[in-house]
Design a protein around this motif. Structure first.
Motif, PDB file in Angstrom:
ATOM      1  N   PHE A 187       0.764  -1.326   0.020  1.00 49.20           N
ATOM      2  CA  PHE A 187       0.209   0.051  -0.136  1.00 49.20           C
ATOM      3  C   PHE A 187       0.785   1.174   0.069  1.00 49.20           C
ATOM      4  O   PHE A 187       0.297   2.439  -0.386  1.00 49.20           O
ATOM      5  CB  PHE A 187      -0.943   0.097   1.147  1.00 49.20           C
ATOM      6  N   VAL A 188       2.171   1.074   0.439  1.00 43.69           N
ATOM      7  CA  VAL A 188       2.994   2.316   0.318  1.00 43.69           C
ATOM      8  C   VAL A 188       3.129   3.096  -0.904  1.00 43.69           C
ATOM      9  O   VAL A 188       2.881   4.214  -1.014  1.00 43.69           O
ATOM     10  CB  VAL A 188       4.373   2.130   0.880  1.00 43.69           C
ATOM     11  N   GLY A 189       3.435   2.395  -1.861  1.00 43.26           N
ATOM     12  CA  GLY A 189       3.319   2.568  -3.474  1.00 43.26           C
ATOM     13  C   GLY A 189       2.143   3.537  -3.875  1.00 43.26           C
ATOM     14  O   GLY A 189       2.405   4.582  -3.935  1.00 43.26           O
ATOM     15  N   PRO A 190       1.145   3.019  -3.833  1.00 47.96           N
ATOM     16  CA  PRO A 190      -0.059   3.682  -4.452  1.00 47.96           C
ATOM     17  C   PRO A 190      -0.573   5.047  -3.613  1.00 47.96           C
ATOM     18  O   PRO A 190      -0.727   5.863  -4.047  1.00 47.96           O
ATOM     19  CB  PRO A 190      -1.211   2.805  -4.634  1.00 47.96           C
ATOM     20  N   VAL A 191      -0.246   4.779  -2.184  1.00 48.56           N
ATOM     21  CA  VAL A 191      -0.869   5.940  -1.476  1.00 48.56           C
ATOM     22  C   VAL A 191       0.077   7.131  -1.420  1.00 48.56           C
ATOM     23  O   VAL A 191      -0.289   8.324  -1.878  1.00 48.56           O
ATOM     24  CB  VAL A 191      -0.859   5.479   0.009  1.00 48.56           C
ATOM     25  N   THR A 192       1.589   6.827  -1.413  1.00 47.10           N
ATOM     26  CA  THR A 192       2.564   7.933  -1.465  1.00 47.10           C
ATOM     27  C   THR A 192       2.475   8.505  -3.052  1.00 47.10           C
ATOM     28  O   THR A 192       2.454   9.546  -3.439  1.00 47.10           O
ATOM     29  CB  THR A 192       3.788   7.395  -1.245  1.00 47.10           C
ATOM     30  N   GLY A 193       2.211   7.519  -3.985  1.00 43.50           N
ATOM     31  CA  GLY A 193       2.346   7.899  -5.421  1.00 43.50           C
ATOM     32  C   GLY A 193       1.301   8.987  -5.715  1.00 43.50           C
ATOM     33  O   GLY A 193       1.515   9.851  -6.695  1.00 43.50           O
ATOM     34  N   VAL A 194      -0.063   8.513  -5.375  1.00 41.50           N
ATOM     35  CA  VAL A 194      -1.129   9.412  -5.687  1.00 41.50           C
ATOM     36  C   VAL A 194      -0.599  10.926  -5.157  1.00 41.50           C
ATOM     37  O   VAL A 194      -0.916  11.836  -5.981  1.00 41.50           O
ATOM     38  CB  VAL A 194      -2.452   8.944  -5.009  1.00 41.50           C
ATOM     39  N   VAL A 195      -0.420  10.830  -4.013  1.00 44.35           N
ATOM     40  CA  VAL A 195      -0.072  12.279  -3.285  1.00 44.35           C
ATOM     41  C   VAL A 195       1.180  12.771  -3.916  1.00 44.35           C
ATOM     42  O   VAL A 195       1.001  14.201  -4.137  1.00 44.35           O
ATOM     43  CB  VAL A 195       0.017  12.029  -1.627  1.00 44.35           C
ATOM     44  N   ALA A 196       2.021  12.026  -4.232  1.00 45.92           N
ATOM     45  CA  ALA A 196       3.126  12.859  -4.783  1.00 45.92           C
ATOM     46  C   ALA A 196       2.958  13.302  -6.373  1.00 45.92           C
ATOM     47  O   ALA A 196       3.530  14.079  -6.882  1.00 45.92           O
ATOM     48  CB  ALA A 196       4.534  11.797  -5.036  1.00 45.92           C
ATOM     49  N   ILE A 197       2.137  12.649  -6.965  1.00 49.16           N
ATOM     50  CA  ILE A 197       1.897  13.197  -8.217  1.00 49.16           C
ATOM     51  C   ILE A 197       0.628  14.203  -8.485  1.00 49.16           C
ATOM     52  O   ILE A 197       0.974  15.156  -8.938  1.00 49.16           O
ATOM     53  CB  ILE A 197       0.968  12.111  -9.239  1.00 49.16           C
ATOM     54  N   TYR A 198      -0.337  13.997  -7.554  1.00 52.27           N
ATOM     55  CA  TYR A 198      -1.212  15.064  -7.654  1.00 52.27           C
ATOM     56  C   TYR A 198      -1.278  16.177  -6.787  1.00 52.27           C
ATOM     57  O   TYR A 198      -2.271  17.145  -6.630  1.00 52.27           O
ATOM     58  CB  TYR A 198      -2.772  14.436  -7.540  1.00 52.27           C
ATOM     59  N   GLY A 199      -0.616  15.916  -5.675  1.00 49.85           N
ATOM     60  CA  GLY A 199      -0.397  16.943  -4.491  1.00 49.85           C
ATOM     61  C   GLY A 199      -1.823  16.560  -3.620  1.00 49.85           C
ATOM     62  O   GLY A 199      -2.782  16.250  -4.095  1.00 49.85           O
TER      63      GLY A 199
END
Lengths: 413, 66, 296
Positions: free
Chosen positions: C227-239
Motif C-alpha cells: 500500500f505504500v506505493g499507491p498511497v504515496t504515489g497518488v499524493v506525490a503526483i497530484y499533490g
C-alpha cells in the motif's frame, strides 16, 4: 471414464468426494447451457466505437461569448474516395463551433451539428481564449477532468485573441493545426527553446494547491508577409488563481521554467567580456534547480540553487572565450541572465498579485506555522527576496576550440 | 448452497441503491468503525475468552479441588 | 473420501489478493480524503493493529486445529452466544462481498464502460465466483496464486512508470494539522486489514499450521508494503489537495502514464482489479457458504 471432484457440503465440513462417472449426457447439456450463457456475458465489444462512426477531436478551443461558453472542436476529416486522388490543398480537418451555458452543454450542441459522435480520447490541446481566461479557466476544465475519455495529458495554452481564430488558422507546416500546436510545445527542447508544457493534470494540481499559481504557454497566430502562416510561442500568461492577469514576453518569460527545472536544451545569450555589443550563445545540456525558502523575521528569502552544464556554441566577439580569464566572465554572465529572468518575471507577477513560483507553497512546506499567518492574501509576495546561486559549467564548445573569427583577428593584429 | 448465496449477493448488490457517491460516503463514515469492531475487536475478545478458559482449565488440571 | 488441503502460503496469498484489490480500488481514496499528505503516517500507524489481527487469526486457528471460525466461536462462547457472534461475522462477510462486487461494478460503469448496465458486471463476476466455489477451495487457491503472480509485477511496473511525475516534496509539511486527520485515516486502513479475518474460514484446511503466526504477521507486513506505493504515489503526483476527491486515484495515475509511445495503460488497472475482485468475491462467497453450512 473420467474423474470428477464434487464439492459436497455436509454437516460441518466441506468434503471432496471423488466419484467415477461415465459419460454423463446430463453434464454435457449443462455445460452447453453454461457456454451459451457465458456467451452473453462476453460484453467486450459493447462499447465499441468504429473509426468511421466517431469524429476524432484533436484540439478544443474555449471562448466566452455573451456569458456562454463557445467550444470550437477541431476534428480530423476522414479521407473520402474522391479526395484521395485530388489536389490535397484542402485541409484534412474541420472545425465546428457551438455555444452553451456549460462546456458539456456546448459539446451537446456541437453534437447536433456533427453527424458523428465527437470523440475526445485523442485530444492534444485545449486552448483558452483571452476573454475566457480573464474570467476564469477552472469552470471550463471541470468537464475535462470528469470525463473518462479525455486525457489528462492534453496541453493547455492561452491565446491572445479568440481560441476559435487560432484553431481555424491554416498554417504552412503541418495540416492539423492542433497537432502542430502540441508539437510546438512538446518538442520545444529539440528546437532549443523552452516552454512551460502545462498539461491538464498539472493544472489541476496547481489550481488546487494553495500558494502557487499557474503559468501557461501562449500561442498566437503569426503573420508573415501579411498572411498568417504559422504559430508563435509568445511568452507566458500569468494567472491569479484561475484568472488570467497578464503576459510576460521574451527572456523574462523563462523565470518559471528556471524555477521548475524546465530550461534544459534552451539557449542563453550573454554579453561577451570586455566588448560592448558583442554576444555569445550558450546551449544548456543539463539543468537542475532546487528551491528552498528561508524565513528571517518577516522576510522570505527564496534560495534557488541552479546547476547547469552546457556548450558554448556561438559568439560574435573575436575572443577565445575558453581561456580561464574569460571563462569566468562567461559563467558570470550566464548567472546574471538567469538571475535577471527569475527576478524580472517575479516582479511582473508580483504586481499582478500572482505567486507563480510557488513561494507560498514552499513556505508552507518548511514553515507551516508561518504559512497559517500569511495565507489568505498575496501580501507576502512583497517580502520575498531572492538568493540565486548559479553553478554553471561550460563543458564543450562544439567541434572547434576557437572559432575562425579569432584567427582572422589575430592575423589583422 | 453456492447458487442461492450468489443470487442473494447479486440481488443485494443490485438493489443496493448506493451509487458510487453513496459507497464512497459509506466507506468514509461508517464502514471503518463497523469493520474494525467486527473483525478486530470481536476476534480479540474471542481470543481473550479462550485464553481465560485455557488458563482456568490449566489451574483446574493442576489442582482439581479448586 | 479425500480431505482438502492447501498450503499456508496459498491461504495467505488469498488474503493478500482480496485485501489489496478492494484496498487500492475503494479504500485509498478514503484514506487520502481523511489524512491527505500524511496518509503514509496513517499507513505506518496501522502496522501494529494489522499485525495484531494477523496474529489473532493465526493463533485462534492454531489453538482450535481443524476448526473454522464458526465452530470455535461456538466452543469458546457456548452454543447460543457463539451462534450470535458467528451471525455477526456472517453478516459482515456478506456485506464485504456485496461492497467489493458493487465497487467493481461502479468502477466499470463510471470509468470504463459507462453504457453497459452495471448488472452485467455483477452477474458475470458472481457466476464466475460461484463456479469457482463449486470447484472447491484447492481450485480457488491455485487460481489465486496465478492471479497474484500477475498482479504484483503490474503494481511494481505502475509505480516505476509513474516515477517521473512524482514530486516527493508534496509530502511536506509533515503533520501540518497534527495527528487528528492521521488518526481518521488510520481507522479505514485498520478496518481494511482486519478483513483478513475471513481467512479463519479457510485456515482449518491448511495442511501444516506450524509457524502460521509468523507467516501471517509477515503477510500483514507485505500488505503494508503493497500500500505504500499507491498511497504515496497518488499524493506525490497530484499533490495532497487534488488527491483528495478523486474516486479512483490509483486508476487515474495508471491511465495518465505517458512515456513516449507507452501510454493508456488503463487496461492494466482494469485487469488488476477485475482479477483481484474475482479472487476476493470467490473467497468471501466460499466463506459465506461454508459458514452457513456449518452454522445450521
Amino acid at each position: 471414464m473420467k474423474l470428477r471432484t464434487i464439492t459436497k457440503i455436509g454437516n460441518g465440513k466441506i468434503e471432496h468426494i471423488i466419484i467415477l462417472t461415465g459419460v454423463m449426457t446430463n453434464m454435457r447439456i449443462t455445460k452447453c447451457c453454461l457456454i451459451m450463457f457465458f456467451l452473453f456475458l462476453l460484453s467486450g465489444c459493447w462499447d465499441k466505437k468504429e473509426l468511421n462512426e466517431v469524429a476524432v477531436v484533436m484540439g478544443v478551443g474555449i471562448d466566452k461569448v455573451d456569458k456562454e461558453y463557445k467550444i470550437t472542436a477541431q476534428v480530423i476529416k476522414p479521407p473520402t474516395g474522391e479526395q484521395a486522388g485530388g489536389g490535397g490543398s484542402e485541409l484534412p480537418t474541420w472545425s465546428v463551433s457551438a455555444t452553451g451555458r456549460t462546456v458539456l452543454g456546448a459539446i451537446r450542441n456541437l453534437n447536433e451539428l456533427s453527424p458523428r459522435r465527437l470523440y475526445f480520447a485523442h485530444l492534444q490541446v485545449i486552448i483558452f481564449g483571452d476573454e475566457l481566461a480573464r474570467e476564469g479557466i477552472a469552470p471550463a476544465i471541470a468537464w475535462f477532468e470528469r470525463d473518462r475519455d479525455s486525457r489528462a495529458g492534453a496541453l493547455l495554452v492561452v491565446t491572445k485573441g479568440t481560441a476559435e481564430d487560432l484553431l481555424n488558422q491554416k498554417i504552412e507546416l503541418g495540416n492539423v493545426s492542433s497537432k502542430s500546436m502540441s508539437e510546438l510545445i512538446e518538442r520545444s527542447t529539440i528546437r532549443q527553446i523552452s516552454a512551460m508544457e502545462i498539461k491538464l493534470r498539472d493544472l489541476m494540481t496547481i489550481l488546487s494547491t494553495p500558494g502557487i499559481e499557474p503559468v501557461l504557454d501562449v500561442i498566437n497566430p503569426k503573420e508573415i508577409r501579411g498572411k498568417v502562416e504559422t504559430f508563435e510561442l509568445d511568452g507566458v500568461a500569468i494567472f491569479n488563481k484561475d484568472k488570467l492577469k497578464g503576459y510576460v514576453y521574451g527572456s523574462d518569460a523563462t523565470g518559471t521554467e528556471i524555477i521548475n527545472s524546465k530550461l534544459n536544451f534552451s539557449i542563453i545569450e550573454g554579453k561577451c567580456p570586455k566588448q560592448e555589443e558583442e554576444y555569445f550563445a550558450f546551449q544548456i545540456t543539463d539543468f537542475l534547480s532546487k528551491v528552498k525558502p528561508e524565513l528571517k523575521g518577516e522576510r522570505i528569502t527564496l534560495k534557488v540553487n541552479v546547476t547547469l552544464e552546457g556548450n558554448l556554441l556561438d559568439q560574435t566577439c573575436p575572443l577565445d572565450l575558453l581561456k580561464t580569464e574569460y571563462l569566468h566572465a562567461v559563467e558570470k554572465e550566464i548567472a546574471m541572465n538567469i538571475k535577471n529572468s527569475v527576478e524580472n518575471e517575479f516582479q511582473v507577477a508580483k504586481n499582478l498579485g500572482s505567486d507563480i513560483y510557488g513561494v507560498g507553497r514552499e513556505v508552507r512546506r518548511f514553515y507551516p506555522e508561518y504559512w497559517k499567518e500569511i495565507r489568505g492574501s498575496s501580501d507576502y509576495l512583497n517580502r520575498v527576496d531572492f538568493d540565486i546561486k548559479v553553478k554553471s559549467n561550460l563543458r564543450r564548445s562544439g567541434l572547434i576550440i576557437d572559432p575562425t573569427e579569432v584567427k582572422v583577428k589575430e592575423e589583422t593584429d | 448452497m453456492v447458487v442461492p448465496m450468489g443470487a442473494l449477493i447479486a440481488i443485494v448488490s443490485i438493489l443496493n441503491s448506493e451509487d458510487l457517491i453513496g459507497i464512497f460516503r459509506f466507506l468514509k463514515n461508517y464502514y471503518p468503525l463497523y469493520v474494525t469492531f467486527v473483525c478486530l475487536i470481536l476476534p480479540l475478545v474471542l481470543l481473550m475468552i479462550s485464553q481465560i478458559k485455557k488458563t482456568r482449565e490449566k489451574v483446574k488440571g493442576r489442582n482439581p479441588n479448586v | 473420501m479425500e480431505k482438502i488441503s492447501i498450503t499456508k502460503i496459498q491461504a495467505l496469498m488469498l488474503g493478500i489478493t482480496s485485501i489489496t484489490v478492494t484496498g487500492h480500488l475503494l479504500f485509498i481514496p478514503v484514506i487520502i480524503v481523511h489524512a491527505g499528505r500524511d496518509s503514509w503516517i496513517s499507513l505506518l500507524l496501522a502496522t501494529i493493529p494489522a499485525m495484531l489481527i494477523g496474529f489473532t487469526v493465526a493463533l485462534l486457528s492454531q489453538r482450535y486445529q481443524g476448526y473454522s471460525m464458526v465452530e470455535y466461536s461456538q466452543i469458546i462462547l457456548g452454543k447460543w452466544f457463539g451462534k450470535l457472534v458467528v451471525f455477526i461475522f456472517l453478516f459482515y462477510f456478506f456485506h464485504e462481498a456485496t461492497i467489493s462486487i458493487r465497487g467493481l461494478g461502479e468502477f466499470y460503469t463510471s470509468a470504463v464502460t459507462p453504457r453497459t448496465p452495471i448488472m452485467v458486471f455483477l452477474i458475470a463476476m458472481l457466476v464466475l465466483a460461484g463456479y469457482a466455489v463449486r470447484c472447491g477451495l484447492e481450485v480457488i487457491a491455485r487460481t489465486n496464486q496465478v492471479i497474484l503472480v500477475t498482479l504484483i509485477p503490474i503494481g511494481i511496473l505502475a509505480s516505476a512508470l509513474t516515477h517521473k511525475d512524482k514530486d516527493y516534496r508534496n509530502f511536506l509539511p509533515i503533520l501540518e494539522d497534527s495527528f487528528g486527520p492521521v488518526w481518521d485515516g488510520t481507522l479505514p486502513i485498520i478496518s481494511l486489514y482486519s478483513s483478513i479475518f475471513v481467512l479463519s474460514m479457510i485456515f482449518p484446511f491448511v495442511n501444516d499450521t506450524k509457524q502460521l503466526k509468523r507467516y501471517s504477521i509477515i503477510t500483514m507486513i507485505i500488505l503494508i508494503m503493497m500500500f505504500v506505493g499507491p498511497v504515496t504515489g497518488v499524493v506525490a503526483i497530484y499533490g495532497a489537495e487534488r488527491a483528495q476527491g478523486l474516486y479512483f486515484p490509483t486508476f487515474l495515475t495508471l491511465r495518465d502514464i505517458e512515456i513516449g509511445a507507452l501510454q493508456r495503460l488503463d487496461i492494466l488497472g482494469i485487469l488488476l482489479w477485475s482479477l483481484g475482485s474475482f479472487s476476493k468475491v470467490t473467497l468471501f462467497l466460499y466463506a459465506i457458504v461454508l459458514a452457513i453450512a456449518q452454522l445450521f
